[in-house]
Design a protein around this motif. Structure first.
Motif, mmCIF file in Angstrom:
data_model
loop_
_atom_site.group_PDB
_atom_site.id
_atom_site.type_symbol
_atom_site.label_atom_id
_atom_site.label_comp_id
_atom_site.label_asym_id
_atom_site.label_seq_id
_atom_site.Cartn_x
_atom_site.Cartn_y
_atom_site.Cartn_z
ATOM 1 N N TYR A 212 0.831 -1.200 0.000
ATOM 2 C CA TYR A 212 0.000 0.000 0.000
ATOM 3 C C TYR A 212 0.866 1.251 0.000
ATOM 4 N N VAL A 213 0.245 2.372 -0.390
ATOM 5 C CA VAL A 213 0.954 3.653 -0.406
ATOM 6 C C VAL A 213 0.304 4.588 0.608
ATOM 7 N N PRO A 214 1.041 5.567 1.134
ATOM 8 C CA PRO A 214 0.402 6.585 1.987
ATOM 9 C C PRO A 214 -0.626 7.372 1.175
ATOM 10 N N ARG A 215 -1.648 7.877 1.851
ATOM 11 C CA ARG A 215 -2.637 8.690 1.129
ATOM 12 C C ARG A 215 -1.947 9.880 0.486
ATOM 13 N N PRO A 216 -2.012 9.997 -0.843
ATOM 14 C CA PRO A 216 -1.378 11.137 -1.500
ATOM 15 C C PRO A 216 -2.135 12.427 -1.203
ATOM 16 N N ASP A 217 -1.418 13.538 -1.214
ATOM 17 C CA ASP A 217 -2.019 14.830 -0.887
ATOM 18 C C ASP A 217 -3.182 15.191 -1.810
ATOM 19 N N HIS A 218 -3.130 14.700 -3.049
ATOM 20 C CA HIS A 218 -4.178 15.110 -4.001
ATOM 21 C C HIS A 218 -5.510 14.410 -3.747
ATOM 22 N N ARG A 219 -5.526 13.349 -2.905
ATOM 23 C CA ARG A 219 -6.811 12.742 -2.558
ATOM 24 C C ARG A 219 -7.328 13.377 -1.280
ATOM 25 N N PRO A 220 -8.402 14.168 -1.371
ATOM 26 C CA PRO A 220 -8.903 14.862 -0.175
ATOM 27 C C PRO A 220 -9.350 13.893 0.904
ATOM 28 N N LEU A 221 -9.140 14.284 2.132
ATOM 29 C CA LEU A 221 -9.617 13.523 3.282
ATOM 30 C C LEU A 221 -11.084 13.885 3.489
ATOM 31 N N THR A 222 -11.988 12.943 3.206
ATOM 32 C CA THR A 222 -13.409 13.239 3.308
ATOM 33 C C THR A 222 -13.867 13.220 4.766
ATOM 34 N N LYS A 223 -15.025 13.819 5.007
ATOM 35 C CA LYS A 223 -15.607 13.837 6.352
ATOM 36 C C LYS A 223 -15.842 12.407 6.841
ATOM 37 N N PHE A 224 -16.344 11.564 5.954
ATOM 38 C CA PHE A 224 -16.596 10.161 6.279
ATOM 39 C C PHE A 224 -15.294 9.460 6.670
ATOM 40 N N GLU A 225 -14.257 9.656 5.860
ATOM 41 C CA GLU A 225 -12.975 9.012 6.129
ATOM 42 C C GLU A 225 -12.359 9.536 7.423
ATOM 43 N N ASN A 226 -12.438 10.824 7.632
ATOM 44 C CA ASN A 226 -11.860 11.433 8.830
ATOM 45 C C ASN A 226 -12.531 10.891 10.090
ATOM 46 N N ARG A 227 -13.857 10.709 10.011
ATOM 47 C CA ARG A 227 -14.590 10.148 11.138
ATOM 48 C C ARG A 227 -14.128 8.715 11.409
ATOM 49 N N GLY A 228 -13.918 7.954 10.349
ATOM 50 C CA GLY A 228 -13.448 6.584 10.501
ATOM 51 C C GLY A 228 -12.056 6.502 11.100
ATOM 52 N N VAL A 229 -11.175 7.389 10.646
ATOM 53 C CA VAL A 229 -9.810 7.428 11.184
ATOM 54 C C VAL A 229 -9.843 7.743 12.675
ATOM 55 N N ASN A 230 -10.698 8.695 13.059
ATOM 56 C CA ASN A 230 -10.830 9.059 14.481
ATOM 57 C C ASN A 230 -11.355 7.903 15.321
ATOM 58 N N LEU A 231 -12.108 7.009 14.689
ATOM 59 C CA LEU A 231 -12.642 5.843 15.386
ATOM 60 C C LEU A 231 -11.666 4.660 15.337
#
Length: 244
Positions: A212-231
């Motif tokens: 896998y690769v780190p999330r590239p800067d050009h892919r925005p961090l969505t609200k849904f994804e950010n909530r999941g990361v926080n969980l």
């Protein structure tokens, strides 16, 4: 079109059978939500200039956008917010979005108008048919597939869009050096994607660790994804380059 009972006697039948398989598989469930007044207004006002209809011959994208530029195609853009963000952040590129859900298409068109984005066009149609018929071979710089339906039940895994046949369809559409970028928050689907792509002919993994690769800067961090990361939920990005 070859009749399904006709024997396989020509070399092109292998590709024909592959296309028939891809057209038959549906990797989405059409949940047609109710359009809001704003979404309907956006469709009425902006579809004539930003919408693309499915057609059985490839579009001339230079004519569509009025210029020649790197072409990014996103499959299943949802409500379109992150796609519009990416198009706005990269005005030197042209973007095409494909989505089957009309409310998402309306929302995307409205967001693009609000943000003043002009380098974006959208389809409301099945992605496999669009790729087969409406997109020219060797024309795409990037294909994006972010958070597709994971079909997490084992008996439904065959419905996952990332399959060997799909990888080869995208390979035909990508330029040499073009990238297929996937992201998912389901680890099992990430593993499935990796298994498919590692053995896919004509691709090279851009991951330094061959996974896998780190999330590239050009892919925005969505609200849904950010909530999941926080969980504590994981997100996996995969990027494979067409090498031949």
């Amino acid at each position: 079109m070859t009749h399904p009972e006709q024997p396989n006697t020509e070399p092109q039948n292998e590709e024909l059978q592959e296309n028939k398989y891809l057209r038959r598989i549906r990797s989405f469930v059409l949940r047609e939500g109710r359009l809001t007044k704003g979404q309907q207004r956006s469709l009425d006002l902006f579809w004539p200039t930003m919408g693309l209809e499915y057609q059985t011959t490839p579009y001339d994208m230079k004519a569509v956008f009025g210029r020649e530029a790197d072409l990014v195609l996103e499959i299943g853009f949802g409500m379109g917010k992150s796609l519009v963000q990416m198009a706005k952040a990269a005005p030197e590129k042209d973007f095409i979005g494909i989505e089957v859900h009309k409310p998402g298409v309306g929302a995307c068109l409205g967001e693009a108008e609000t943000e003043g984005v002009k380098n974006l066009r959208v389809f409301e149609h099945d992605a496999i048919e669009i790729l087969n018929d409406s997109i020219a071979d060797n024309s795409l710089s990037t294909v994006q597939l972010f958070f597709p339906d994971p079909w997490h039940k084992k008996r439904h895994h065959k419905r996952r869009i990332v399959q060997p046949e799909f990888a080869q369809l995208l390979r035909r559409k990508l330029k040499i050096g073009g990238v297929f970028h996937m992201a998912t928050d389901w680890e099992n689907y990430a593993e499935h994607m990796l298994d498919v792509m590692k053995v896919a002919e004509g691709y090279s993994n851009l991951s330094e660790t061959n996974d896998y690769v780190p999330r590239p800067d050009h892919r925005p961090l969505t609200k849904f994804e950010n909530r999941g990361v926080n969980l504590g939920h994981g997100v996996w990005d995969l990027m494979f380059k067409k090498v031949n």
